[in-house]
Motif scaffolding. Sequence first.
Motif, short mmCIF file in Angstrom:
data_model
loop_
_atom_site.label_atom_id
_atom_site.label_comp_id
_atom_site.label_asym_id
_atom_site.label_seq_id
_atom_site.Cartn_x
_atom_site.Cartn_y
_atom_site.Cartn_z
N HIS A 28 -21.46 35.85 -39.68
CA HIS A 28 -23.25 35.92 -39.91
C HIS A 28 -23.73 36.95 -41.06
CE1 HIS A 28 -23.75 32.63 -36.12
NE2 HIS A 28 -22.11 32.96 -37.15
N PRO A 81 -29.16 28.43 -20.53
CA PRO A 81 -29.70 27.89 -22.05
C PRO A 81 -30.64 27.76 -22.39
CG PRO A 81 -28.45 26.17 -20.62
CD PRO A 81 -28.90 27.62 -19.91
N THR A 109 -35.31 23.17 -24.22
CA THR A 109 -35.03 22.73 -25.82
C THR A 109 -36.44 23.23 -25.91
OG1 THR A 109 -35.66 21.52 -24.66
CG2 THR A 109 -33.58 20.43 -24.90
N TRP A 125 -36.47 27.64 -31.66
CA TRP A 125 -35.17 26.68 -32.29
C TRP A 125 -35.58 25.85 -34.20
CZ3 TRP A 125 -30.69 25.58 -29.96
CH2 TRP A 125 -30.61 25.35 -28.57
N LEU A 176 -29.51 30.19 -34.77
CA LEU A 176 -29.20 30.54 -33.05
C LEU A 176 -28.23 30.21 -33.10
CD1 LEU A 176 -32.90 29.07 -31.38
CD2 LEU A 176 -32.17 31.91 -32.33
N THR A 177 -27.55 30.83 -31.93
CA THR A 177 -25.88 30.47 -31.44
C THR A 177 -25.87 30.51 -29.84
OG1 THR A 177 -25.05 32.53 -31.54
CG2 THR A 177 -24.70 30.26 -33.15
N PRO A 178 -25.32 30.00 -29.31
CA PRO A 178 -25.01 29.55 -27.24
C PRO A 178 -24.72 31.05 -26.86
CG PRO A 178 -24.39 28.03 -28.31
CD PRO A 178 -24.73 28.94 -29.77
N THR A 226 -22.63 32.98 -27.52
CA THR A 226 -20.47 32.19 -27.95
C THR A 226 -20.12 33.14 -29.17
OG1 THR A 226 -19.96 30.31 -28.91
CG2 THR A 226 -21.90 30.96 -30.28
N GLY A 285 -16.57 33.51 -28.52
CA GLY A 285 -16.04 32.46 -28.78
C GLY A 285 -15.07 32.34 -29.40
N LEU A 293 -19.69 28.44 -38.68
CA LEU A 293 -21.41 28.25 -39.37
C LEU A 293 -22.76 26.60 -39.35
CD1 LEU A 293 -20.85 31.20 -41.67
CD2 LEU A 293 -21.83 31.27 -39.42
N GLN A 320 -22.83 24.94 -36.10
CA GLN A 320 -24.31 25.60 -35.32
C GLN A 320 -25.85 26.00 -35.78
OE1 GLN A 320 -22.09 29.83 -35.84
NE2 GLN A 320 -21.23 29.55 -33.74
N ARG A 321 -25.55 25.47 -37.00
CA ARG A 321 -26.93 25.57 -37.65
C ARG A 321 -27.23 23.26 -37.27
NH1 ARG A 321 -27.75 28.52 -42.24
NH2 ARG A 321 -27.44 30.99 -41.24
N ASN A 369 -26.32 21.82 -34.56
CA ASN A 369 -27.38 22.19 -33.41
C ASN A 369 -28.28 22.81 -32.79
OD1 ASN A 369 -24.63 21.28 -32.06
ND2 ASN A 369 -23.63 23.23 -31.71
N GLN A 370 -29.06 24.02 -34.00
CA GLN A 370 -29.76 24.58 -33.90
C GLN A 370 -31.28 23.69 -34.26
OE1 GLN A 370 -30.43 28.32 -36.02
NE2 GLN A 370 -32.53 27.95 -35.73
N HIS A 372 -32.31 21.26 -31.28
CA HIS A 372 -31.92 21.89 -30.12
C HIS A 372 -30.91 21.89 -29.03
CE1 HIS A 372 -36.55 21.94 -30.57
NE2 HIS A 372 -35.69 22.25 -31.64
N ARG A 373 -29.72 22.53 -29.42
CA ARG A 373 -28.59 21.67 -28.95
C ARG A 373 -27.98 22.77 -28.55
NH1 ARG A 373 -25.22 18.41 -31.81
NH2 ARG A 373 -27.10 16.92 -31.70
N TRP A 374 -27.91 23.65 -27.34
CA TRP A 374 -27.54 24.27 -26.88
C TRP A 374 -25.50 24.06 -26.49
CZ3 TRP A 374 -28.08 29.96 -25.67
CH2 TRP A 374 -27.84 30.39 -24.89
N GLY A 375 -25.12 24.49 -27.61
CA GLY A 375 -23.37 23.75 -27.53
C GLY A 375 -22.52 24.67 -28.28
N ARG A 376 -21.65 25.53 -27.26
CA ARG A 376 -20.83 26.57 -27.27
C ARG A 376 -19.19 26.05 -28.42
NH1 ARG A 376 -21.39 28.97 -22.43
NH2 ARG A 376 -23.12 30.42 -22.91
N ILE A 377 -19.19 26.57 -29.72
CA ILE A 377 -18.38 25.95 -30.44
C ILE A 377 -17.05 27.16 -30.63
CG2 ILE A 377 -17.29 25.52 -32.35
CD1 ILE A 377 -20.48 24.41 -32.47
N PRO A 378 -16.34 27.35 -30.03
CA PRO A 378 -15.01 28.15 -30.01
C PRO A 378 -14.53 28.35 -31.41
CG PRO A 378 -14.03 26.34 -28.43
CD PRO A 378 -15.31 25.84 -28.77
#
Lengths: 327, 327
Positions: A119, A270, A273, A278, A285-287, A289, A292, B127, B130-131, B133-134, B137-143
């Motif tokens: 990052h 979380p 929203t 945001w 921002l990352t959740p 993670t 992960g 990356l 994740q952007r 999702n940001q 406004h989504r809290w979504g984990r991505i391994p």
Amino acid sequence: MRLLLHSAALKRVETRLTALGLPLEIVTVDNDRVIREGGRVLAPEEVRPEAVWLSLDTYVGRQLRQFLDLTLGSDTVRYVQTFNAGLDGPHFRQMFDRGIKIANSSAQAPSIAEYVLAHVLAEWHPLARQRENQRAHRWGRIPFREMGDAHWLIIGFGHIGREIARRVRPFGSRITAVRRTQTLEPLMDAIAPPAALPDLLPQADIVVLAVGLSADTANMANAGFFARMKPGSILVNIGRGGLLDEDALLAALDKNAPAVAILDVFREEPLPTTSPLWDHPKLRLTPHTSAGGHGTLLRGDELFLGNLPRYARGEPLVNEVTERTFG
Amino acid sequence: MRLLLHSAALKRVETRLTALGLPLEIVTVDNDRVIREGGRVLAPEEVRPEAVWLSLDTYVGRQLRQFLDLTLGSDTVRYVQTFNAGLDGPHFRQMFDRGIKIANSSAQAPSIAEYVLAHVLAEWHPLARQRENQRAHRWGRIPFREMGDAHWLIIGFGHIGREIARRVRPFGSRITAVRRTQTLEPLMDAIAPPAALPDLLPQADIVVLAVGLSADTANMANAGFFARMKPGSILVNIGRGGLLDEDALLAALDKNAPAVAILDVFREEPLPTTSPLWDHPKLRLTPHTSAGGHGTLLRGDELFLGNLPRYARGEPLVNEVTERTFG
């Protein structure tokens, strides 16, 4: 020894667990939350575990609360291995006060350190503008700032801070560690106590919050902290949301100090929203993670498989929690 | 000693150059291409330099051709310091054959190594998603896949390959160097000759072309090379465009081996706006800019200021070119 663990964790390590040759009675909880010993379904009061493995599966599968209740609802537990690095939840304090041996986890540290490097490098390298040029078929050179002569301030220098420093070091950056214990390590260029932050912040290009949350550290990154930061600098929070005053950060970003903040943790998770975080253009921002990476689970297994026989032999555990761990 | 250099380079180093205490007659070329000695304008045949510094300024200001003509148009030159790492241009061969001492540059290596780390980490860390999702406004984990257990194959292990390896190593990746000289160095896990590539490519997650362009290496990354690459792997070319068959690469990307290619150099530069490379979704293109870190210029100055007195004393130069440098 009665051992409580997640069925998914058992599936991964069963062969190696058996090979340890310990006299184990194995109790599992599945994603369906049913407790089983072999083929038999158990009531919570029948579990009576001596050792509990809070593997990452208990978090991913949302059985963590159930595991904590089974642990604290019994007076038989003597050893808990957790996937957590930070022990700010009150349940760990309760376990510790009951004399339960707790080992926390260093398994996420390499993953979090990769996250930080990826990052931060993505901020200083003009990746997004290069993609724009590519889309426009434009041969446009964009100079970039090298990380080599940057000054990193790593606040908290446990497993995570150390893994970050290890990866930053060969770039040639200067690394100052902020920690209570004033022992200079080979991965640091300098070490300083938290009280020195007002003098250190103005010199730092990249500030990483990698410290546990405690009464001493809560809200440490507040308006006064940001007022000392260098214009153009980067803030990274991979510690805990409670370390940082989010409103003060929003005000500080408008003054370009820091210029960008990379946040993986939040005061409320979380993140609601409706949060103004945001949409802020200077926030990444990352959740929660950063841990992960695919290796975290496997390193957690290694830690448990190493610590269980140590516990059985009465030896000190790797990452054994002490009073000091709580801050 | 008559020294020819760019006026911008002189401006940066004049104080330190004077402090060397050498009997220098300084001739400069400005961005306006006028040649000057002190206040006087010189004709090309009056320059007659003994030492020539092809600093990065000659490239940036587009006087490189003029400098090469002045160098090769005179029989007085004995030492050339160039900003180039790769010496595939025919002029260097000509200089060498005339007995001119040439020192090439290691100044770009740290910058190029940062580029490689930044771009490769940006592939394995999600990356862009994740952007997205940001924005939502989504809290979504991505391994994500950690680089820790990846296998890097670095083809060419000069200054650039070494600086890449230095930065990759603390992540825990395995590093195999491909080089003619079979001397295992601490930064390598293994070393192999170019002939071993067909056996090595199927095991490599990240393949970096960091070798000079010569008759031996031209088109080395061709259809046969790609046919041995691992599905899902990443190819990076920061060497020379001529190392790689661009049509064969486009066909290989369709078969996911490599899955992604990061290209900083091309067979034709600037890359023609009509090239099919621009729009390929699996290509990341940058305009020969991996050396564009702010430190490259400064490290080039250090190299010259160190080598000039060595030349004056008749000592071997740092990065002195030998027959072997030409491949």
